[in-house]
Design a protein around this motif. Structure first.
Motif, PDB file in Angstrom:
ATOM      1  N   GLY A 105      13.316  -1.979  -7.037  1.00  0.00           N
ATOM      2  CA  GLY A 105      12.593  -1.946  -5.771  1.00  0.00           C
ATOM      3  C   GLY A 105      11.102  -1.963  -6.018  1.00  0.00           C
ATOM      4  N   PHE A 106      10.457  -0.809  -5.778  1.00  0.00           N
ATOM      5  CA  PHE A 106       9.012  -0.713  -5.963  1.00  0.00           C
ATOM      6  C   PHE A 106       8.673   0.650  -6.560  1.00  0.00           C
ATOM      7  N   ALA A 107       7.590   0.706  -7.324  1.00  0.00           N
ATOM      8  CA  ALA A 107       7.153   1.967  -7.920  1.00  0.00           C
ATOM      9  C   ALA A 107       5.644   2.041  -7.850  1.00  0.00           C
ATOM     10  N   CYS A 108       5.147   3.251  -7.609  1.00  0.00           N
ATOM     11  CA  CYS A 108       3.703   3.448  -7.548  1.00  0.00           C
ATOM     12  C   CYS A 108       3.204   3.948  -8.891  1.00  0.00           C
ATOM     13  N   PRO A 109       2.209   3.295  -9.472  1.00  0.00           N
ATOM     14  CA  PRO A 109       1.703   3.709 -10.784  1.00  0.00           C
ATOM     15  C   PRO A 109       0.835   4.964 -10.728  1.00  0.00           C
ATOM     16  N   THR A 116       0.854  -1.191   0.000  1.00  0.00           N
ATOM     17  CA  THR A 116       0.000   0.000   0.000  1.00  0.00           C
ATOM     18  C   THR A 116       0.889   1.241   0.000  1.00  0.00           C
ATOM     19  N   CYS A 117       0.732   2.079  -1.032  1.00  0.00           N
ATOM     20  CA  CYS A 117       1.552   3.282  -1.129  1.00  0.00           C
ATOM     21  C   CYS A 117       1.227   4.221   0.031  1.00  0.00           C
ATOM     22  N   PRO A 118       2.270   4.730   0.723  1.00  0.00           N
ATOM     23  CA  PRO A 118       2.014   5.630   1.844  1.00  0.00           C
ATOM     24  C   PRO A 118       1.521   7.008   1.419  1.00  0.00           C
ATOM     25  N   HIS A 119       1.438   7.258   0.102  1.00  0.00           N
ATOM     26  CA  HIS A 119       0.905   8.538  -0.352  1.00  0.00           C
ATOM     27  C   HIS A 119      -0.610   8.499  -0.246  1.00  0.00           C
ATOM     28  N   LEU A 120      -1.275   7.876  -1.214  1.00  0.00           N
ATOM     29  CA  LEU A 120      -2.740   7.853  -1.185  1.00  0.00           C
ATOM     30  C   LEU A 120      -3.313   6.442  -1.278  1.00  0.00           C
ATOM     31  N   GLY A 121      -2.473   5.443  -1.107  1.00  0.00           N
ATOM     32  CA  GLY A 121      -2.999   4.096  -0.953  1.00  0.00           C
ATOM     33  C   GLY A 121      -3.090   3.219  -2.182  1.00  0.00           C
ATOM     34  N   CYS A 122      -2.523   3.641  -3.322  1.00  0.00           N
ATOM     35  CA  CYS A 122      -2.481   2.744  -4.480  1.00  0.00           C
ATOM     36  C   CYS A 122      -1.582   1.551  -4.163  1.00  0.00           C
ATOM     37  N   THR A 123      -1.677   0.510  -4.976  1.00  0.00           N
ATOM     38  CA  THR A 123      -0.814  -0.649  -4.789  1.00  0.00           C
ATOM     39  C   THR A 123       0.465  -0.456  -5.592  1.00  0.00           C
ATOM     40  N   VAL A 124       1.614  -0.451  -4.929  1.00  0.00           N
ATOM     41  CA  VAL A 124       2.879  -0.282  -5.631  1.00  0.00           C
ATOM     42  C   VAL A 124       3.262  -1.588  -6.315  1.00  0.00           C
ATOM     43  N   LYS A 125       4.068  -1.466  -7.372  1.00  0.00           N
ATOM     44  CA  LYS A 125       4.499  -2.618  -8.162  1.00  0.00           C
ATOM     45  C   LYS A 125       5.983  -2.889  -7.919  1.00  0.00           C
ATOM     46  N   ALA A 126       6.364  -4.153  -7.995  1.00  0.00           N
ATOM     47  CA  ALA A 126       7.779  -4.507  -7.880  1.00  0.00           C
ATOM     48  C   ALA A 126       8.484  -4.138  -9.177  1.00  0.00           C
ATOM     49  N   THR A 127       9.690  -3.589  -9.060  1.00  0.00           N
ATOM     50  CA  THR A 127      10.519  -3.254 -10.211  1.00  0.00           C
ATOM     51  C   THR A 127      11.898  -3.864  -9.973  1.00  0.00           C
ATOM     52  N   PRO A 128      12.766  -3.842 -11.000  1.00  0.00           N
ATOM     53  CA  PRO A 128      14.121  -4.370 -10.771  1.00  0.00           C
ATOM     54  C   PRO A 128      14.868  -3.611  -9.669  1.00  0.00           C
ATOM     55  N   GLU A 179      12.617   2.071   1.513  1.00  0.00           N
ATOM     56  CA  GLU A 179      12.875   3.517   1.660  1.00  0.00           C
ATOM     57  C   GLU A 179      12.412   4.283   0.427  1.00  0.00           C
ATOM     58  N   VAL A 180      11.962   5.503   0.650  1.00  0.00           N
ATOM     59  CA  VAL A 180      11.510   6.354  -0.451  1.00  0.00           C
ATOM     60  C   VAL A 180      12.717   6.841  -1.251  1.00  0.00           C
ATOM     61  N   VAL A 181      12.656   6.679  -2.571  1.00  0.00           N
ATOM     62  CA  VAL A 181      13.665   7.235  -3.478  1.00  0.00           C
ATOM     63  C   VAL A 181      13.133   8.537  -4.068  1.00  0.00           C
ATOM     64  N   ALA A 182      11.850   8.537  -4.397  1.00  0.00           N
ATOM     65  CA  ALA A 182      11.227   9.724  -4.986  1.00  0.00           C
ATOM     66  C   ALA A 182       9.785   9.808  -4.522  1.00  0.00           C
ATOM     67  N   GLY A 183       9.346  11.016  -4.182  1.00  0.00           N
ATOM     68  CA  GLY A 183       7.987  11.261  -3.704  1.00  0.00           C
ATOM     69  C   GLY A 183       6.995  11.251  -4.837  1.00  0.00           C
ATOM     70  N   PRO A 184       5.756  11.563  -4.479  1.00  0.00           N
ATOM     71  CA  PRO A 184       5.305  12.271  -3.273  1.00  0.00           C
ATOM     72  C   PRO A 184       5.093  11.434  -2.010  1.00  0.00           C
ATOM     73  N   ALA A 185       5.383  10.167  -2.024  1.00  0.00           N
ATOM     74  CA  ALA A 185       5.176   9.371  -0.809  1.00  0.00           C
ATOM     75  C   ALA A 185       5.957   9.995   0.353  1.00  0.00           C
ATOM     76  N   PRO A 186       5.313  10.208   1.493  1.00  0.00           N
ATOM     77  CA  PRO A 186       5.969  10.896   2.603  1.00  0.00           C
ATOM     78  C   PRO A 186       6.814   9.991   3.482  1.00  0.00           C
ATOM     79  N   ARG A 187       6.719   8.710   3.300  1.00  0.00           N
ATOM     80  CA  ARG A 187       7.491   7.796   4.156  1.00  0.00           C
ATOM     81  C   ARG A 187       7.651   6.447   3.457  1.00  0.00           C
ATOM     82  N   ALA A 188       8.455   5.588   4.074  1.00  0.00           N
ATOM     83  CA  ALA A 188       8.777   4.279   3.512  1.00  0.00           C
ATOM     84  C   ALA A 188       7.553   3.361   3.484  1.00  0.00           C
ATOM     85  N   LEU A 189       7.666   2.308   2.684  1.00  0.00           N
ATOM     86  CA  LEU A 189       6.648   1.262   2.718  1.00  0.00           C
ATOM     87  C   LEU A 189       6.637   0.632   4.110  1.00  0.00           C
ATOM     88  N   ARG A 190       5.466   0.208   4.526  1.00  0.00           N
ATOM     89  CA  ARG A 190       5.358  -0.387   5.858  1.00  0.00           C
ATOM     90  C   ARG A 190       5.956  -1.798   5.850  1.00  0.00           C
TER      91      ARG A 190
END
Ligand code: FES
Length: 92
Positions: free
Chosen positions: A48-52, A34-46, A63-74
């Motif tokens: 780490g993870f990315a939110c569509p 669950t994306c810590p921004h607005l709750g979309c489901t993030v996808k696995a990438t080579p 850990e967050v590499v690029a926002g707008p997510a305000p914090r790490a994945l739980r």
């Protein structure tokens, strides 16, 4: 799931449980997708993870590499017994 099912690289995604299991430096870690921004489901990438939804990106350790997510994945607790992994999903 069996501990041997977790790949050395990339993630074992469990869509029904909306979480993923990765190996980071030999340690098995699990994350809520669950994306810590607005709750979309993030996808696995080579990498780490990315939110569509709005483009947040995360390292394989959550850990967050690029926002707008305000914090790490739980991170979720992983228990291992006789080579079988269980993910402990906390309430709330
Ligand atoms: S919901 Fe994931 S970046 Fe907005």
């Amino acid at each position: 799931m069996a501990a041997a099912d977790v790949p050395g690289e990339g993630a074992l995604v469990l869509p029904r449980h909306r979480c993923a299991v990765v190996k980071n430096g030999g340690e098995v870690q699990a994350f809520d997708l669950t994306c810590p921004h607005l709750g979309c489901t993030v996808k696995a990438t080579p990498e780490g993870f990315a939110c569509p939804c709005h483009g947040s990106r995360f390292k394989s350790n959550g850990e967050v590499v690029a926002g707008p997510a305000p914090r790490a994945l739980r991170r979720l607790e992983v228990a291992e017994s006789d080579g079988v992994l269980s993910i402990v999903r906390e309430e709330g």
